[in-house]
Design a protein around this motif. Structure first.
Motif, PDB file in Angstrom:
ATOM      1  N   GLY A 262       0.780  -1.231   0.000  1.00 43.01           N
ATOM      2  CA  GLY A 262       0.000   0.000   0.000  1.00 43.01           C
ATOM      3  C   GLY A 262       0.808   1.275   0.000  1.00 43.01           C
ATOM      4  O   GLY A 262       0.241   2.370  -0.037  1.00 43.01           O
TER       5      GLY A 262
ATOM      6  N   GLN B 126       0.639   5.464  -0.174  1.00 41.78           N
ATOM      7  CA  GLN B 126      -0.625   6.015   0.324  1.00 41.78           C
ATOM      8  C   GLN B 126      -0.998   5.470   1.705  1.00 41.78           C
ATOM      9  O   GLN B 126      -1.337   6.220   2.619  1.00 41.78           O
ATOM     10  N   ARG B 127      -0.951   4.124   1.856  1.00 41.59           N
ATOM     11  CA  ARG B 127      -1.308   3.529   3.135  1.00 41.59           C
ATOM     12  C   ARG B 127      -0.392   2.348   3.408  1.00 41.59           C
ATOM     13  O   ARG B 127      -0.762   1.195   3.227  1.00 41.59           O
TER      14      ARG B 127
END
Length: 247
Positions: free
Chosen positions: A192, A195-196
């Protein structure tokens, strides 16, 4: 003949008046049958990854949210008997929440209470926006059920996960407590990223990670590829396998 008919009627009457719930949840160690989730308004970025207030499985095992311990989110185990599960679902049926319901309020960034229940007949979700203690009416029934559900069963000690996720929740210049990167994968290689960023840890590396995260502080930052980031270590529940299961 008349005697046999009377006996049959008596059996049917006793069955109708039994203590079993009108609808039953499924069974299974990885089958989630009830979730009580509370999310606060204006929640910090780490709050979104907190464990639900209650996650109940078909075999009577439950995990409740524990206290935050440094960078580690913790949980507690509870166990419910079949009779206690039946009583919980009877209460849900009496409260009218074995259906999809929504009780909104026009409040910006309000707290939310969500109750999800699964029976052999289907899955249902009830949401109460900005719940308050002491409320009456239908909203109060849901709030009271949620409180009772989270406290049901008996304490079975700390929840010890088989795997956990490491999540990056903030990038900060705070240098009051900076520690070395705790993972064997770099920040940029986490699932991820950028972004995450999320990474699953299990096996022999799990216990040292949990200890290190638990010994950290809220202001602890971890040095990674020129960044100082805040981490949260969130135990995965029995039915969760990877980062995607947190969505």
């Amino acid at each position: 003949m008349m005697t046999r008919r009377l006996l049959l009627c008596a059996v049917l009457l006793l069955t109708a008046c039994s203590d079993g719930p009108a609808v039953r949840p499924p069974t299974g160690t990885d089958t989630v049958i009830a979730v009580v989730d509370r999310r606060g308004g204006f929640a910090a970025s780490a709050e979104q990854w907190a464990l639900p207030a209650l996650t109940l499985y078909g075999d009577g095992t439950a995990v409740t949210r524990g206290d935050d311990r440094g960078a580690l989110l913790t949980g507690h185990r509870r166990t419910l008997s079949t009779a206690q599960i039946d009583a919980l679902f009877r209460r849900a049926d009496d409260a009218g929440i074995l259906t999809d319901r929504d009780y909104p309020q026009d409040v910006t960034d309000a707290a939310t209470l969500t109750v999800r229940l699964t029976t052999t007949g289907g899955a249902y979700e009830t949401t109460v926006t900005q719940p308050s203690p002491g409320e009456g009416g239908d909203r109060g029934e849901v709030i009271a059920f949620a409180e009772a559900a989270a406290a049901s069963g008996v304490d079975a000690g700390e929840y010890l996960p088989q795997r956990a996720t490491v999540l990056v929740v903030a990038d900060s210049e705070d240098n009051s407590d900076v520690r070395p990167w705790p993972l064997d994968v770099p920040l940029s290689a986490m699932d991820g990223a950028p972004q995450r960023p999320c990474h699953v840890v299990d096996g022999a590396t799990l216990a040292p990670l949990l200890a290190e995260a638990g010994a950290a502080r809220r202001e602890t930052r971890w040095q990674a590829e020129g960044h100082r980031v805040r981490l949260v270590v969130r135990p995965l529940l029995p039915h969760e396998r990877n980062c995607a299961d947190l969505d």
